[in-house]
Design a protein around this motif. Structure first.
Motif, short mmCIF file in Angstrom:
data_model
loop_
_atom_site.label_atom_id
_atom_site.label_comp_id
_atom_site.label_asym_id
_atom_site.label_seq_id
_atom_site.Cartn_x
_atom_site.Cartn_y
_atom_site.Cartn_z
N LEU A 140 0.82 -1.21 0.00
CA LEU A 140 0.00 0.00 0.00
C LEU A 140 0.86 1.26 0.00
O LEU A 140 0.61 2.20 -0.77
CB LEU A 140 -0.93 0.01 1.21
N LEU A 141 1.85 1.29 0.88
CA LEU A 141 2.70 2.49 0.93
C LEU A 141 3.52 2.63 -0.34
O LEU A 141 3.69 3.75 -0.86
CB LEU A 141 3.62 2.44 2.15
N ALA A 142 4.03 1.53 -0.88
CA ALA A 142 4.74 1.60 -2.16
C ALA A 142 3.83 2.18 -3.23
O ALA A 142 4.25 2.99 -4.07
CB ALA A 142 5.23 0.21 -2.56
N GLY A 143 2.55 1.78 -3.20
CA GLY A 143 1.59 2.32 -4.15
C GLY A 143 1.36 3.81 -3.96
O GLY A 143 1.20 4.56 -4.94
N ALA A 144 1.34 4.24 -2.71
CA ALA A 144 1.17 5.68 -2.45
C ALA A 144 2.35 6.47 -3.03
O ALA A 144 2.16 7.52 -3.65
CB ALA A 144 1.05 5.93 -0.95
N PHE A 145 3.56 5.96 -2.84
CA PHE A 145 4.73 6.63 -3.41
C PHE A 145 4.67 6.60 -4.94
O PHE A 145 4.91 7.62 -5.60
CB PHE A 145 6.03 5.97 -2.93
N ALA A 146 4.36 5.45 -5.50
CA ALA A 146 4.31 5.34 -6.96
C ALA A 146 3.26 6.29 -7.54
O ALA A 146 3.51 6.97 -8.55
CB ALA A 146 4.01 3.89 -7.37
N SER A 147 2.10 6.35 -6.90
CA SER A 147 1.03 7.21 -7.38
C SER A 147 1.41 8.69 -7.31
O SER A 147 1.22 9.45 -8.27
CB SER A 147 -0.24 6.95 -6.56
N ARG A 148 1.95 9.09 -6.16
CA ARG A 148 2.30 10.51 -5.99
C ARG A 148 3.43 10.91 -6.94
O ARG A 148 3.38 11.99 -7.55
CB ARG A 148 2.73 10.77 -4.55
N LEU A 149 4.42 10.05 -7.09
CA LEU A 149 5.53 10.39 -7.98
C LEU A 149 5.10 10.37 -9.44
O LEU A 149 5.59 11.17 -10.25
CB LEU A 149 6.70 9.43 -7.73
N ASP A 168 6.60 -3.50 -13.61
CA ASP A 168 5.23 -3.97 -13.39
C ASP A 168 4.82 -3.87 -11.92
O ASP A 168 3.65 -3.62 -11.62
CB ASP A 168 5.09 -5.42 -13.86
N GLN A 169 5.76 -4.10 -11.00
CA GLN A 169 5.42 -4.01 -9.58
C GLN A 169 4.95 -2.60 -9.23
O GLN A 169 4.03 -2.43 -8.42
CB GLN A 169 6.62 -4.42 -8.73
N ALA A 170 5.56 -1.59 -9.85
CA ALA A 170 5.13 -0.22 -9.62
C ALA A 170 3.71 -0.01 -10.14
O ALA A 170 2.87 0.65 -9.50
CB ALA A 170 6.10 0.75 -10.28
#
Length: 258
Positions: A157-166, A176-178
């Motif tokens: 979830l947190l990785a997704g938050a970083f990926a989304s914001r960036l 693909d993981q991003a």
């Protein structure tokens, strides 16, 4: 370019060289590290093994080191503190060095030494960490600690938050993981926005607290009676934790970045 690695073991050989790694272990090491440094610890020394942590702490003058950490979520016998972020108050931390070993988080940190810069991210210091990355031109790698060798829901979830914001800030997603965690976070973020728009309903948990309880890591924390740790870990951009945590070298230590 932003890549996500859902476990340290999934980092391709040599991929981190010349880049920036953001290590995340939401429940609970990265949250606790941010808390400890924000509340007055001068540095955090990550250790792989319990005996190593004890030896390093013993080298400090009496009263200047804190021994902290856990194994399978539980405090370690003879240590000053466990891995509950709320225990790392200003009174406990001020002027001290935290010598820390955890089941997953410290291992993930030490797996990222090839990166030119290593940061530690959590929901509590999310905005400060993103701000540090906004103008970053080097490749960015979000590295999840996982739980005992398994992919963890909360770190994803947190990785997704970083990926989304960036991605919103025009950084391309590189693997693909991003893309996978970006999609996961978009669903959760929608729930958070709806909750904030309509206000807290009687008896309703904040969505991020509810989501963090879903994974194996969250269930384990709840089994240990440490629900307060999840509430802290699920506080997005906690006012008293807006620090950028960076790994300094020679000697290895986590500090608040200037």
């Amino acid at each position: 370019m932003v890549s996500v690695h859902l476990l340290p073991a999934l980092i391709p050989s040599g991929a981190l060289r010349g880049g920036v790694a953001v290590v995340i272990d939401v429940l609970r090491a990265s949250t606790t590290i941010a808390h400890a440094l924000a509340h007055g610890c001068e540095a955090v020394l990550p250790c792989l093994e319990i005996d190593e942590a004890r030896r390093i702490a013993a080298d400090f003058p009496r009263g200047q080191a804190l021994l902290g950490g856990e194994r399978r979520g539980e405090p370690i016998a003879g240590f000053d503190l466990g891995n509950s972020p709320g225990d790392y108050s200003a009174k406990a931390c001020c002027g001290k060095t935290l010598v820390m070993t955890t089941t997953n988080g410290t291992k993930a940190l030490l797996a990222c030494l090839d990166a030119e810069t290593v940061l530690v991210g959590a929901f509590v210091n999310f905005a400060a960490t993103v701000q540090r990355l906004i103008h970053e031109e080097r490749p960015i790698h979000i590295v999840c600690a996982g739980t005992e060798g398994q992919i963890s829901y909360e770190d994803s979830l947190l990785a997704g938050a970083f990926a989304s914001r960036l991605a919103d800030l025009e950084h391309d997603l590189a693997n693909d993981q991003a893309e996978v965690v970006h999609g996961l976070w978009e669903h959760v973020d929608e729930s958070i926005r709806s909750y904030e728009d309509h206000g807290r309903r009687s008896g309703e948990e904040p969505p991020l607290v509810r989501y963090l309880k879903r994974g194996a890591g969250g269930r384990r924390v709840m089994e240990l009676g440490l629900g307060d740790d999840i509430e802290i870990a699920a506080t997005l951009n906690r006012d008293d934790c807006q620090v950028v945590v960076e790994l300094a070298r020679d000697p290895l230590r986590l500090v608040v970045s200037d």
